[in-house]
Design a protein around this motif. Structure first.
Motif, mmCIF file in Angstrom:
data_model
loop_
_atom_site.group_PDB
_atom_site.id
_atom_site.type_symbol
_atom_site.label_atom_id
_atom_site.label_comp_id
_atom_site.label_asym_id
_atom_site.label_seq_id
_atom_site.Cartn_x
_atom_site.Cartn_y
_atom_site.Cartn_z
ATOM 1 N N GLY A 60 0.850 -1.133 0.160
ATOM 2 C CA GLY A 60 -0.098 0.055 0.144
ATOM 3 C C GLY A 60 0.811 1.360 -0.129
ATOM 4 N N HIS A 61 0.490 2.404 -0.508
ATOM 5 C CA HIS A 61 1.025 3.533 -0.612
ATOM 6 C C HIS A 61 0.226 4.827 -0.540
ATOM 7 C CE1 HIS A 61 4.685 1.407 -1.795
ATOM 8 N NE2 HIS A 61 3.721 0.944 -2.748
ATOM 9 N N ASP A 62 0.397 5.988 -0.188
ATOM 10 C CA ASP A 62 -0.181 7.066 -0.356
ATOM 11 C C ASP A 62 -0.583 7.359 -1.694
ATOM 12 O OD1 ASP A 62 0.280 8.141 2.389
ATOM 13 O OD2 ASP A 62 2.126 8.676 1.997
ATOM 14 N N ALA A 63 0.010 6.986 -2.672
ATOM 15 C CA ALA A 63 -0.298 7.068 -4.097
ATOM 16 C C ALA A 63 -2.106 6.598 -4.351
ATOM 17 C CB ALA A 63 0.596 6.494 -5.047
ATOM 18 N N GLY A 64 -2.060 5.520 -3.668
ATOM 19 C CA GLY A 64 -3.440 4.685 -3.940
ATOM 20 C C GLY A 64 -4.548 5.592 -3.145
ATOM 21 N N ILE A 65 -4.139 5.981 -2.035
ATOM 22 C CA ILE A 65 -5.210 7.051 -1.587
ATOM 23 C C ILE A 65 -5.364 8.191 -2.251
ATOM 24 C CG2 ILE A 65 -5.950 8.250 0.625
ATOM 25 C CD1 ILE A 65 -5.519 4.977 1.068
ATOM 26 N N LEU A 66 -4.499 8.772 -2.936
ATOM 27 C CA LEU A 66 -4.686 9.807 -3.590
ATOM 28 C C LEU A 66 -5.566 9.438 -5.046
ATOM 29 C CD1 LEU A 66 -2.959 11.361 -1.648
ATOM 30 C CD2 LEU A 66 -1.916 12.699 -3.536
ATOM 31 N N SER A 67 -5.192 8.197 -5.527
ATOM 32 C CA SER A 67 -5.724 7.902 -6.771
ATOM 33 C C SER A 67 -7.249 7.681 -6.388
ATOM 34 C CB SER A 67 -4.978 6.253 -7.205
ATOM 35 O OG SER A 67 -5.793 5.745 -8.365
ATOM 36 N N ASP A 68 -7.646 6.968 -5.327
ATOM 37 C CA ASP A 68 -8.996 6.862 -4.915
ATOM 38 C C ASP A 68 -9.667 7.853 -4.795
ATOM 39 O OD1 ASP A 68 -9.022 3.952 -4.942
ATOM 40 O OD2 ASP A 68 -8.572 3.720 -3.022
ATOM 41 N N ALA A 69 -9.041 8.991 -4.350
ATOM 42 C CA ALA A 69 -9.734 10.285 -4.117
ATOM 43 C C ALA A 69 -10.040 10.977 -5.649
ATOM 44 C CB ALA A 69 -8.854 11.209 -3.430
ATOM 45 N N GLY A 70 -9.578 10.458 -6.671
ATOM 46 C CA GLY A 70 -9.891 10.806 -8.082
ATOM 47 C C GLY A 70 -8.693 11.633 -8.635
ATOM 48 N N ILE A 71 -7.515 11.842 -8.187
ATOM 49 C CA ILE A 71 -6.316 12.435 -8.777
ATOM 50 C C ILE A 71 -5.361 11.572 -9.428
ATOM 51 C CG2 ILE A 71 -4.119 13.494 -7.783
ATOM 52 C CD1 ILE A 71 -5.526 14.255 -5.455
ATOM 53 N N PRO A 72 -5.436 11.748 -10.664
ATOM 54 C CA PRO A 72 -4.775 10.882 -11.537
ATOM 55 C C PRO A 72 -3.384 10.762 -10.823
ATOM 56 C CG PRO A 72 -5.605 12.710 -12.928
ATOM 57 C CD PRO A 72 -6.037 12.857 -11.434
ATOM 58 N N THR A 73 -2.846 9.331 -10.824
ATOM 59 C CA THR A 73 -1.852 9.303 -10.066
ATOM 60 C C THR A 73 -0.810 8.292 -10.862
ATOM 61 O OG1 THR A 73 -2.925 9.414 -8.120
ATOM 62 C CG2 THR A 73 -1.019 8.161 -7.826
ATOM 63 N N ALA A 74 0.589 8.275 -10.636
ATOM 64 C CA ALA A 74 1.404 7.288 -10.991
ATOM 65 C C ALA A 74 2.685 7.103 -9.984
ATOM 66 C CB ALA A 74 2.191 8.039 -12.383
ATOM 67 N N MET A 75 3.035 5.860 -10.175
ATOM 68 C CA MET A 75 4.356 5.324 -9.434
ATOM 69 C C MET A 75 5.584 5.093 -10.124
ATOM 70 S SD MET A 75 2.818 3.524 -5.733
ATOM 71 C CE MET A 75 4.306 3.993 -5.160
ATOM 72 N N VAL A 76 6.463 5.669 -9.587
ATOM 73 C CA VAL A 76 7.834 5.098 -10.261
ATOM 74 C C VAL A 76 8.618 4.264 -9.183
ATOM 75 C CG1 VAL A 76 10.354 5.830 -11.042
ATOM 76 C CG2 VAL A 76 8.268 7.448 -11.284
ATOM 77 N N PHE A 77 9.096 3.002 -9.456
ATOM 78 C CA PHE A 77 9.886 2.328 -8.656
ATOM 79 C C PHE A 77 11.273 2.008 -9.210
ATOM 80 C CE2 PHE A 77 5.584 -0.318 -8.355
ATOM 81 C CZ PHE A 77 5.345 0.329 -7.011
ATOM 82 N N VAL A 78 12.002 2.155 -8.040
ATOM 83 C CA VAL A 78 13.426 1.635 -8.252
ATOM 84 C C VAL A 78 13.834 0.447 -7.558
ATOM 85 C CG1 VAL A 78 15.834 2.522 -7.369
ATOM 86 C CG2 VAL A 78 13.909 4.166 -7.975
ATOM 87 N N ARG A 79 14.588 -0.174 -8.581
ATOM 88 C CA ARG A 79 14.996 -1.419 -8.262
ATOM 89 C C ARG A 79 15.641 -1.677 -6.831
ATOM 90 N NH1 ARG A 79 18.767 -3.954 -12.922
ATOM 91 N NH2 ARG A 79 20.034 -2.272 -12.158
ATOM 92 N N ASN A 80 15.120 -3.090 -6.342
ATOM 93 C CA ASN A 80 15.767 -3.475 -4.687
ATOM 94 C C ASN A 80 16.326 -4.552 -5.207
ATOM 95 O OD1 ASN A 80 15.789 -4.839 -2.163
ATOM 96 N ND2 ASN A 80 13.904 -4.005 -1.985
ATOM 97 N N PRO A 81 17.765 -5.009 -4.990
ATOM 98 C CA PRO A 81 18.578 -6.024 -5.442
ATOM 99 C C PRO A 81 18.185 -7.369 -4.702
ATOM 100 C CG PRO A 81 20.002 -4.532 -4.324
ATOM 101 C CD PRO A 81 18.587 -3.547 -4.366
ATOM 102 N N THR A 82 17.714 -7.150 -3.530
ATOM 103 C CA THR A 82 17.177 -8.533 -2.999
ATOM 104 C C THR A 82 15.876 -8.717 -2.728
ATOM 105 O OG1 THR A 82 17.262 -7.532 -0.667
ATOM 106 C CG2 THR A 82 19.382 -8.460 -1.492
ATOM 107 N N GLY A 83 14.938 -7.698 -2.863
ATOM 108 C CA GLY A 83 13.601 -7.480 -2.799
ATOM 109 C C GLY A 83 13.146 -7.408 -1.384
ATOM 110 N N VAL A 84 14.131 -7.409 -0.319
ATOM 111 C CA VAL A 84 13.728 -7.354 0.921
ATOM 112 C C VAL A 84 13.304 -5.926 1.418
ATOM 113 C CG1 VAL A 84 14.844 -7.325 3.532
ATOM 114 C CG2 VAL A 84 15.350 -9.207 1.884
ATOM 115 N N SER A 85 12.120 -5.705 2.061
ATOM 116 C CA SER A 85 11.679 -4.430 2.620
ATOM 117 C C SER A 85 11.155 -4.534 4.050
ATOM 118 C CB SER A 85 10.673 -4.145 1.648
ATOM 119 O OG SER A 85 10.580 -2.645 1.876
#
Length: 413
Positions: free
Chosen positions: A357-382
């Motif tokens: 989940g991200h704030d981008a999802g909340i703003l998108s649900d509110a009707g604001i056109p939204t995009a997300m840019v992802f940066v590579r995570n070499p292990t996938g660990v978060s």
């Protein structure tokens, strides 16, 4: 290069804030001293760039780079065009990683530096925003800051939330030196929102690319399972005479794992509280929080229902009871497909889904056109001290974000 120097200097400034000397992880909980230090850092960085920062009554922040004012009858007139807002969050999960959230904020600041180095001047307002309590690590409501400013949650609902120490959210905000009566940020001038984030998975690693865009966010939520039994002596109570809620919880955790694996979804019990929490006592109450995520709203509902059915069945056999409470549920989010395709076309970036989940999802649900840019995570660990992204990939993300913001704030040709 100014880009590399600026990004890396900011990253070094942030590195010690809220960091555990034991684990190396971060404790940047909302309305804490660490989070206050981060708010001050963000304000200082914006002021260095000539951006005026607005902080609302709960700590959400936004700063705008205004386009050159138009001149009308000899007087400057500010742009009335909808603005483009970039940004993310600065708080962390308990013992979290450095990149989840702050990478998006630092990259947005660095992207403005890149655009200015290029001699670019936006034709519409370009802002950087920071939303509070995105992780829900203190008060149990993910994306609380963005939910409040979009109206998805009201202040009357939020102010009564309590943290693990019993502190009301309203009191925590005041103790942090903020004034809730000052009101919340307005998103009226936001026409588009762009959030850069470290990828929390291995899709970009598998594709061998540094940058991608988001297509959707899986529906997800948090449910509280209260398993009630009977406290008793661990030595004198025969096994067959017990009403032990720990057994019911243990079976439920195993059932959740099995159901999620069978369905190709996600289910995690990551937090547990036990009463009376004594080594030599059968517990009277076990409270456990389920984080569940699925590829569709229907699949999520079925996953949680199947876990609940098995928990109820086991409770009947253990002589315990179950109370299930949905604490925070977010439906599926499909980002603006046309916007994603337009931005992906800049460099042929892949468009991928995310289960986080991200704030981008909340703003998108509110009707604001939204995009997300992802940066590579070499292990996938978060959500771990081991979370990481290579500096070269972070800088590629800054350049990608700068390209996206230039595309969105350029005058129509």
């Amino acid at each position: 290069m100014p880009t590399s120097r600026g990004f890396e200097e900011m990253w070094r400034d942030l590195a010690p804030v809220g960091r555990s000397a034991v684990s190396g992880g971060y404790f940047r909980q909302p309305w804490s001293s660490a989070e206050g230090e981060l708010r001050a850092w963000f304000a200082a960085e914006c002021e260095r760039r000539g951006l005026t920062v607005e902080t609302d009554g709960i700590g959400n922040q936004v700063a705008w780079w205004e386009p050159d004012p138009l001149v009308e009858e000899g007087a400057p007139r500010p742009s009335r065009d909808p603005g483009v807002l970039a940004g993310s969050h600065l708080d962390s999960v308990l013992d979290g990683g450095a990149y989840d959230g702050p990478l998006g904020v630092v990259s947005a600041l660095a992207a403005i530096d890149v655009l200015r180095d290029r001699g670019f001047a936006p034709s519409r307002p370009l802002g950087i925003g920071v939303f509070v309590e995105e992780e829900g690590s203190r008060f149990g409501r993910a994306c609380l800051g963005s939910r409040l400013v979009t109206g998805a949650t009201t202040w009357e609902q939020a102010r009564e939330l309590r943290d693990r120490d019993g502190v009301f959210l309203a009191d925590a905000v005041v103790d942090a030196g903020l004034d809730p009566s000052a009101g919340l940020l307005s998103l009226d001038r936001v026409g588009t929102f762009v959030e850069l984030h470290v990828e929390q998975g291995r899709d970009l690693v598998d594709r061998d690319v540094a940058v991608g865009l988001a297509s959707e966010i899986w529906p997800h939520g948090r449910w509280r399972f209260d398993f009630a039994g009977q406290a008793n002596h661990a030595g004198t109570t025969r096994m067959e005479d017990r009403h032990d809620p720990m057994l019911t919880y243990a079976m439920t955790a195993l059932a959740a794992n099995k159901q999620a694996r069978l369905a190709g979804q996600r289910a995690t019990f990551g937090r547990v509280a036990v009463e009376p929490n004594g080594t030599n006592a059968v517990p009277s109450l076990v409270t456990a929080w389920l984080d569940a995520r699925a590829s569709s709203d229907g699949a999520l509902a079925e996953l949680v229902a199947s876990i609940e059915r098995q928990a109820e069945d086991r409770a009947g056999r253990d002589g315990t009871t179950l109370t299930l409470t949905a604490e925070s549920v977010s439906g599926s989010v499909a980002f603006d497909a046309d916007l994603a395709a337009r931005l992906a076309g800049l460099h042929g970036w892949p468009v991928i889904p995310t289960q986080a989940g991200h704030d981008a999802g909340i703003l998108s649900d509110a009707g604001i056109p939204t995009a997300m840019v992802f940066v590579r995570n070499p292990t996938g660990v978060s959500h771990s001290p081991d979370e990481h992204a290579e500096t070269a990939d972070c800088l590629a993300g800054v350049e990608a974000l700068a390209d996206v913001l230039a595309e969105l704030t350029s005058a129509p040709s």
